[in-house]
Design a protein around this motif. Structure first.
Motif, PDB file in Angstrom:
ATOM      1  N   LEU A  74     -41.672   8.681  65.471  1.00 14.94           N
ATOM      2  CA  LEU A  74     -42.488   9.891  65.362  1.00 14.94           C
ATOM      3  C   LEU A  74     -41.662  11.097  64.948  1.00 14.94           C
ATOM      4  N   ASN A  75     -40.402  11.119  65.373  1.00 21.54           N
ATOM      5  CA  ASN A  75     -39.536  12.284  65.140  1.00 21.54           C
ATOM      6  C   ASN A  75     -38.556  12.001  64.012  1.00 21.54           C
ATOM      7  N   LEU A  76     -39.034  12.085  62.788  1.00 20.78           N
ATOM      8  CA  LEU A  76     -38.179  11.870  61.619  1.00 20.78           C
ATOM      9  C   LEU A  76     -37.513  13.200  61.250  1.00 20.78           C
ATOM     10  N   ALA A  77     -36.693  13.684  62.189  1.00 19.44           N
ATOM     11  CA  ALA A  77     -36.158  15.044  62.091  1.00 19.44           C
ATOM     12  C   ALA A  77     -35.192  15.230  60.931  1.00 19.44           C
ATOM     13  N   ASP A  78     -34.496  14.174  60.528  1.00 25.07           N
ATOM     14  CA  ASP A  78     -33.471  14.313  59.492  1.00 25.07           C
ATOM     15  C   ASP A  78     -34.036  14.274  58.073  1.00 25.07           C
ATOM     16  N   VAL A  79     -35.313  14.016  57.939  1.00 21.01           N
ATOM     17  CA  VAL A  79     -35.933  13.974  56.611  1.00 21.01           C
ATOM     18  C   VAL A  79     -36.017  15.386  56.043  1.00 21.01           C
ATOM     19  N   GLN A  80     -35.642  15.531  54.776  1.00 23.37           N
ATOM     20  CA  GLN A  80     -35.649  16.845  54.132  1.00 23.37           C
ATOM     21  C   GLN A  80     -37.026  17.152  53.550  1.00 23.37           C
ATOM     22  N   LEU A  81     -37.933  17.564  54.421  1.00 21.33           N
ATOM     23  CA  LEU A  81     -39.281  17.969  54.019  1.00 21.33           C
ATOM     24  C   LEU A  81     -39.646  19.244  54.768  1.00 21.33           C
ATOM     25  N   PRO A  82     -40.574  20.038  54.245  1.00 21.06           N
ATOM     26  CA  PRO A  82     -41.065  21.187  55.006  1.00 21.06           C
ATOM     27  C   PRO A  82     -41.651  20.714  56.333  1.00 21.06           C
ATOM     28  N   ASP A  83     -41.595  21.562  57.363  1.00 22.78           N
ATOM     29  CA  ASP A  83     -42.053  21.175  58.697  1.00 22.78           C
ATOM     30  C   ASP A  83     -43.486  20.675  58.695  1.00 22.78           C
ATOM     31  N   GLU A  84     -44.354  21.320  57.912  1.00 23.35           N
ATOM     32  CA  GLU A  84     -45.761  20.921  57.920  1.00 23.35           C
ATOM     33  C   GLU A  84     -45.961  19.527  57.332  1.00 23.35           C
ATOM     34  N   ASP A  85     -45.096  19.128  56.398  1.00 28.63           N
ATOM     35  CA  ASP A  85     -45.154  17.766  55.853  1.00 28.63           C
ATOM     36  C   ASP A  85     -44.464  16.776  56.784  1.00 28.63           C
ATOM     37  N   LYS A  86     -43.380  17.217  57.411  1.00 27.43           N
ATOM     38  CA  LYS A  86     -42.596  16.332  58.281  1.00 27.43           C
ATOM     39  C   LYS A  86     -43.430  15.865  59.473  1.00 27.43           C
ATOM     40  N   ILE A  87     -44.233  16.764  60.034  1.00 30.85           N
ATOM     41  CA  ILE A  87     -45.018  16.391  61.208  1.00 30.85           C
ATOM     42  C   ILE A  87     -46.100  15.370  60.861  1.00 30.85           C
ATOM     43  N   GLN A  88     -46.550  15.388  59.600  1.00 29.09           N
ATOM     44  CA  GLN A  88     -47.567  14.434  59.170  1.00 29.09           C
ATOM     45  C   GLN A  88     -46.969  13.120  58.673  1.00 29.09           C
ATOM     46  N   LEU A  89     -45.662  13.099  58.423  1.00 31.86           N
ATOM     47  CA  LEU A  89     -45.048  11.955  57.760  1.00 31.86           C
ATOM     48  C   LEU A  89     -45.247  10.626  58.485  1.00 31.86           C
ATOM     49  N   PRO A  90     -45.025  10.524  59.812  1.00 32.99           N
ATOM     50  CA  PRO A  90     -45.215   9.220  60.465  1.00 32.99           C
ATOM     51  C   PRO A  90     -46.634   8.675  60.296  1.00 32.99           C
ATOM     52  N   ILE A  91     -47.634   9.559  60.370  1.00 32.57           N
ATOM     53  CA  ILE A  91     -49.017   9.119  60.203  1.00 32.57           C
ATOM     54  C   ILE A  91     -49.280   8.733  58.754  1.00 32.57           C
ATOM     55  N   SER A  92     -48.697   9.482  57.825  1.00 34.11           N
ATOM     56  CA  SER A  92     -48.847   9.141  56.408  1.00 34.11           C
ATOM     57  C   SER A  92     -48.230   7.777  56.108  1.00 34.11           C
ATOM     58  N   ILE A  93     -47.094   7.481  56.748  1.00 28.56           N
ATOM     59  CA  ILE A  93     -46.454   6.170  56.578  1.00 28.56           C
ATOM     60  C   ILE A  93     -47.366   5.074  57.118  1.00 28.56           C
ATOM     61  N   ALA A  94     -47.947   5.311  58.300  1.00 28.92           N
ATOM     62  CA  ALA A  94     -48.860   4.317  58.877  1.00 28.92           C
ATOM     63  C   ALA A  94     -50.076   4.113  57.984  1.00 28.92           C
ATOM     64  N   GLU A  95     -50.616   5.197  57.431  1.00 33.86           N
ATOM     65  CA  GLU A  95     -51.759   5.081  56.510  1.00 33.86           C
ATOM     66  C   GLU A  95     -51.391   4.264  55.279  1.00 33.86           C
ATOM     67  N   ALA A  96     -50.227   4.558  54.703  1.00 34.58           N
ATOM     68  CA  ALA A  96     -49.783   3.823  53.518  1.00 34.58           C
ATOM     69  C   ALA A  96     -49.622   2.341  53.843  1.00 34.58           C
ATOM     70  N   PHE A  97     -49.060   2.046  55.012  1.00 34.45           N
ATOM     71  CA  PHE A  97     -48.896   0.652  55.440  1.00 34.45           C
ATOM     72  C   PHE A  97     -50.255  -0.037  55.514  1.00 34.45           C
ATOM     73  N   ARG A  98     -51.238   0.651  56.070  1.00 31.40           N
ATOM     74  CA  ARG A  98     -52.559   0.056  56.262  1.00 31.40           C
ATOM     75  C   ARG A  98     -53.311  -0.176  54.954  1.00 31.40           C
ATOM     76  N   GLU A  99     -52.905   0.483  53.901  1.00 29.74           N
ATOM     77  CA  GLU A  99     -53.598   0.258  52.627  1.00 29.74           C
ATOM     78  C   GLU A  99     -53.450  -1.174  52.149  1.00 29.74           C
ATOM     79  N   THR A 100     -52.333  -1.822  52.505  1.00 27.70           N
ATOM     80  CA  THR A 100     -52.123  -3.196  52.048  1.00 27.70           C
ATOM     81  C   THR A 100     -51.904  -4.181  53.191  1.00 27.70           C
ATOM     82  N   ASN A 101     -51.958  -3.706  54.449  1.00 29.89           N
ATOM     83  CA  ASN A 101     -51.763  -4.623  55.566  1.00 29.89           C
ATOM     84  C   ASN A 101     -52.575  -4.160  56.773  1.00 29.89           C
ATOM     85  N   HIS A 102     -53.666  -4.893  57.049  1.00 34.84           N
ATOM     86  CA  HIS A 102     -54.500  -4.602  58.218  1.00 34.84           C
ATOM     87  C   HIS A 102     -54.247  -5.592  59.347  1.00 34.84           C
TER      88      HIS A 102
END
Length: 225
Positions: A74-102
């Protein structure tokens, strides 16, 4: 084989060896493959939005493979993204995963749902709270856990797979086999190919899952008639 995908922002994940030992102890004589993916190097480039899109596309491609469990920090703190994108990143990763794997179980760790929602309510995310929560539901995240609890929760997920994952596992057990009867609907298709459709849960994958259930019940009926 048991396959576990880990998305974490460190190259030295402290619990990997312990997890491998514990999984091996619970599932004797089974090959264990734990694959870590660090998003930092992939996102630490010029053109952040393009890099983010490319990384999420990479996750979709990776997710099309067989996985028992995918765990995401959940805490991908070292990723170089703006804070507003960083907080959404773990959920975005999960969404991307679910597009091809349910089929695989998806777990968020290093935090709790309450922590994440609090950050969203404090306005740190770039989405309204309701929209962010809907993203969580659509990503079919099994749960949020503190980092210290991730190993027992992965063991529990492996021991209690979902129906889709059970179908995926069984098809992959006989992955090289090919549907043979000429009159069969999926004639000529390998079981590995059918498993990939089950993961996608497109029309074809849903039909394969339904047929698995119907023929399984038919076998029980025959045995008891």
């Amino acid at each position: 084989m048991i396959r576990i995908l880990i998305i974490d922002d460190t190259d030295s994940i402290e619990f990997v060896e312990e997890m491998k030992r514990d999984v091996s102890g619970q599932f004797a004589n089974t090959d264990i493959q734990i694959v870590p993916v660090n998003p930092v190097s992939r996102l630490d480039v010029v053109g952040q939005q393009a890099a983010l899109a490319a990384f999420l596309n990479y996750i979709k491609q990776l997710a099309s493979e067989f996985w028992d469990v995918a765990i995401i920090d959940l805490n991908l703190a070292d990723v170089q993204l703006p804070d507003e994108d960083k907080i959404q990143l773990p959920i975005s990763i999960a969404e991307a995963f679910r597009e091809t794997n349910h089929a695989a179980t998806v777990i968020i760790y290093s935090g709790t749902l309450a922590d994440h929602v609090e950050n969203l309510l404090n306005g740190r995310g770039n989405l309204p709270t309701e929209a962010a929560l809907k993203k969580i539901f659509r990503a079919e995240i099994a749960n949020f856990f503190p980092r210290r609890r991730i190993i027992p929760e992965v063991l529990s997920a492996l021991d209690n797979p979902s129906w889709l994952l059970r179908v995926d596992r069984l098809l992959m057990k006989y992955a090289p086999m090919v549907v043979g009867p000429e009159e069969a609907e999926f004639e000529g298709r390998s079981f590995a190919d059918l498993a990939m459709a089950v993961r996608r849960q497109d029309n074809e994958g849903q039909k394969i899952t339904q047929l698995t259930a119907e023929y399984g019940i038919a076998c029980f009926t025959d045995l008891n008639s």
